[in-house]
Design an enzyme around this catalytic site. Structure first.
Site, PDB file in Angstrom:
ATOM      1  N   TRP A 102       0.836  -1.210   0.000  1.00 66.68           N
ATOM      2  CA  TRP A 102       0.000   0.000   0.000  1.00 66.68           C
ATOM      3  C   TRP A 102       0.859   1.243   0.000  1.00 66.68           C
ATOM      4  O   TRP A 102       0.511   2.245  -0.627  1.00 66.68           O
ATOM      5  CB  TRP A 102      -0.984  -0.026   1.166  1.00 66.68           C
ATOM      6  CG  TRP A 102      -1.959  -1.162   1.058  1.00 66.68           C
ATOM      7  CD1 TRP A 102      -2.074  -2.239   1.897  1.00 66.68           C
ATOM      8  CD2 TRP A 102      -2.944  -1.371   0.026  1.00 66.68           C
ATOM      9  NE1 TRP A 102      -3.062  -3.076   1.451  1.00 66.68           N
ATOM     10  CE2 TRP A 102      -3.610  -2.582   0.310  1.00 66.68           C
ATOM     11  CE3 TRP A 102      -3.321  -0.656  -1.106  1.00 66.68           C
ATOM     12  CZ2 TRP A 102      -4.633  -3.084  -0.507  1.00 66.68           C
ATOM     13  CZ3 TRP A 102      -4.335  -1.150  -1.913  1.00 66.68           C
ATOM     14  CH2 TRP A 102      -4.983  -2.346  -1.610  1.00 66.68           C
ATOM     15  N   ASP A 169      -1.816   6.778   6.355  1.00 58.11           N
ATOM     16  CA  ASP A 169      -2.854   5.851   5.907  1.00 58.11           C
ATOM     17  C   ASP A 169      -3.057   4.836   7.031  1.00 58.11           C
ATOM     18  O   ASP A 169      -2.194   4.020   7.307  1.00 58.11           O
ATOM     19  CB  ASP A 169      -2.381   5.166   4.613  1.00 58.11           C
ATOM     20  CG  ASP A 169      -3.289   4.008   4.186  1.00 58.11           C
ATOM     21  OD1 ASP A 169      -4.352   3.812   4.793  1.00 58.11           O
ATOM     22  OD2 ASP A 169      -2.905   3.307   3.219  1.00 58.11           O
ATOM     23  N   LYS A 193     -11.835  -2.159   6.625  1.00 59.13           N
ATOM     24  CA  LYS A 193     -10.982  -3.066   7.386  1.00 59.13           C
ATOM     25  C   LYS A 193     -11.378  -3.112   8.864  1.00 59.13           C
ATOM     26  O   LYS A 193     -11.267  -4.138   9.484  1.00 59.13           O
ATOM     27  CB  LYS A 193      -9.517  -2.671   7.257  1.00 59.13           C
ATOM     28  CG  LYS A 193      -9.031  -2.499   5.812  1.00 59.13           C
ATOM     29  CD  LYS A 193      -8.411  -3.757   5.246  1.00 59.13           C
ATOM     30  CE  LYS A 193      -8.208  -3.689   3.730  1.00 59.13           C
ATOM     31  NZ  LYS A 193      -7.522  -2.501   3.227  1.00 59.13           N
TER      32      LYS A 193
HETATM   33  C1  LIG Z   1      -6.931  -1.992   1.970  1.00 64.70           C
HETATM   34  C2  LIG Z   1      -5.941  -0.909   2.117  1.00 64.70           C
HETATM   35  C3  LIG Z   1      -5.898   0.178   1.217  1.00 64.70           C
HETATM   36  C4  LIG Z   1      -6.802   0.278   0.007  1.00 64.70           C
HETATM   37  O1  LIG Z   1      -8.049   0.653   0.359  1.00 64.70           O
HETATM   38  P1  LIG Z   1      -9.198   0.869  -0.734  1.00 64.70           P
HETATM   39  O2  LIG Z   1     -10.266   1.486   0.110  1.00 64.70           O
HETATM   40  O3  LIG Z   1      -9.529  -0.464  -1.307  1.00 64.70           O
HETATM   41  O4  LIG Z   1      -8.690   1.797  -1.773  1.00 64.70           O
HETATM   42  C5  LIG Z   1      -4.967   1.165   1.443  1.00 64.70           C
HETATM   43  N1  LIG Z   1      -4.119   1.098   2.479  1.00 64.70           N
HETATM   44  C6  LIG Z   1      -4.128   0.071   3.348  1.00 64.70           C
HETATM   45  C7  LIG Z   1      -3.167   0.066   4.481  1.00 64.70           C
HETATM   46  C8  LIG Z   1      -5.035  -0.962   3.186  1.00 64.70           C
HETATM   47  O5  LIG Z   1      -5.044  -1.992   4.047  1.00 64.70           O
END
Ligand SMILES: *Cc1c(COP(=O)(O)O)cnc(C)c1O
Length: 357
Positions: A102, A169, A193
């Site tokens: 990511w 993030d 998540k």
């Molecule tokens: C799943 C995830 C993403 C991507 O998220 P989307 O909402 O599918 O774009 C980005 N960063 C991390 C750390 C993730 O686990």
């Protein structure tokens, strides 16, 4: 039907009360004779839901009053690009810590906007640890971090103290532990998540960090516009926001972040102790950087792999297959995962060890 133990990495397990509440609201919202998904987002009912979701984020994460809380669309993946577009100045540079797939995607998107300095990377070790010492230049517009590496099973335990704005993030560990929001200028997290269904992304942004890039930004990608309009610039994803609100309530009712953190540490310890005390299993992440959300491990010998796979399948375990970049297994044990389900996996692992060690 026997219980399925849902270890999926995302979208993933939500509390049963949350699923129940969401299903009920789709049928009819609070006895108003209409479904949640057929009312105007400008109705007083939905405005109250949006307000409650934002207020719960502020309360649970102890967000200072000079930060905006937004529920937008596009996933964290659009967040990668929006981050650069909104906070990188023309000709400016941002620092990125590369701790996994990511992070790499965030770097790729930022490079379309400006200059990226990768401050450190653990890619040479298949991202099995978090680099800790790295230079940060005060001339950079921000430093970007990924708090939890969903695929590789590592997590930043101590955030760096930085002289420049920090953007993080937190898609896969938001609401899982206490954080000090004031240490960050922006936090963003895809909901699916640890917070709700797919379809919305939470942004927590320091207000005076907005509007300084000097760029022309398309309206839908302009975080300043979304902040001005209270996440109502266009039609917000009403179902996803409602379901996040239910999860936030659930977090609050279950003791808030302090209780989540303690529970999560306890749950992760149960699984990591099983991995460590057992020669047939090996964790893939450096011990000090192990994630409390995504536990990655492999079999030390694949001879009886089919047998192990049969055993966990039979126990009603779902979603533990590792990501293709790591192989082996990944048990995602987000907030809503009960310890009882982890115990089922642990029992299977112990049974496998007794049989084949
Ligand atoms: C799943 C995830 C993403 C991507 O998220 P989307 O909402 O599918 O774009 C980005 N960063 C991390 C750390 C993730 O686990």
């Amino acid at each position: 039907m026997s219980k399925v133990h849902n270890f999926s990495a995302g979208p993933c397990i939500l509390a049963p009360e949350v699923i129940e509440g969401a299903a009920k609201a789709v049928k009819e919202l609070d006895n108003i004779g209409l479904s949640l998904i057929e009312i105007s987002h400008r109705s007083k009912e939905f405005i109250a839901i949006m307000d409650e979701a934002q207020n719960l984020v502020r309360e649970i994460l102890d967000v200072p009053s000079n930060y905006s809380i937004l529920f937008l669309q596009g996933g964290a993946s659009l967040g990668f690009y929006m981050t650069a577009l909104n906070f990188m100045k023309e000709g400016g540079t941002a620092g990125y810590l590369n701790t996994g797939a990511w992070s790499k995607k965030a770097i790729k998107e930022a490079k379309m906007v400006g200059n990226v300095e990768v401050v450190a990377s653990s890619e040479d070790a298949n991202f099995n640890y978090i680099p800790k010492e790295y230079p940060v230049s005060t001339s950079w517009n921000y430093l970007h971090l990924t708090s939890n590496n969903t695929i590789f099973g590592t997590q930043i335990k101590n955030f760096p103290v930085s002289k420049i704005p920090v953007i993080c993030d937190m898609s896969s560990d938001i609401l899982s532990r206490k954080i000090n929001v004031a240490d960050f200028d922006m936090i963003y997290a895809g909901a699916q998540k640890n917070m709700g269904p797919a379809g919305t992304t939470l942004y927590i942004i320091k207000n005076d960090f907005l509007g300084k890039s000097g760029r022309a930004i398309p309206s839908m990608l302009d975080l300043g516009i979304h902040a001005d309009k209270g996440s109502m610039f266009n039609t917000p994803p009403v179902f996803a926001i409602y379901t996040c609100m239910l999860t936030l309530k659930w977090v609050k009712e279950n003791g808030g972040l302090a209780a989540m953190e303690k529970r999560n540490e306890d749950k992760a310890a149960l699984l990591y102790n099983t991995i460590d005390s057992n020669p047939l299993f090996e964790g893939t992440a450096a011990k000090e950087d192990r994630s409390n959300m995504n536990v990655t491990f492999v079999l030390t010998d694949d001879t009886n792999k089919d047998e192990f796979d049969k055993m966990w399948n039979k126990a009603g375990i779902s979603g533990v297959k590792g990501h293709r970049d790591v192989g082996g297994y990944r048990a995602s044990i987000y907030n809503a995962m009960p310890k009882e389900s982890i115990q089922v996996l642990v029992d299977v692992m112990n049974e496998f060890a007794n049989k084949f060690a």
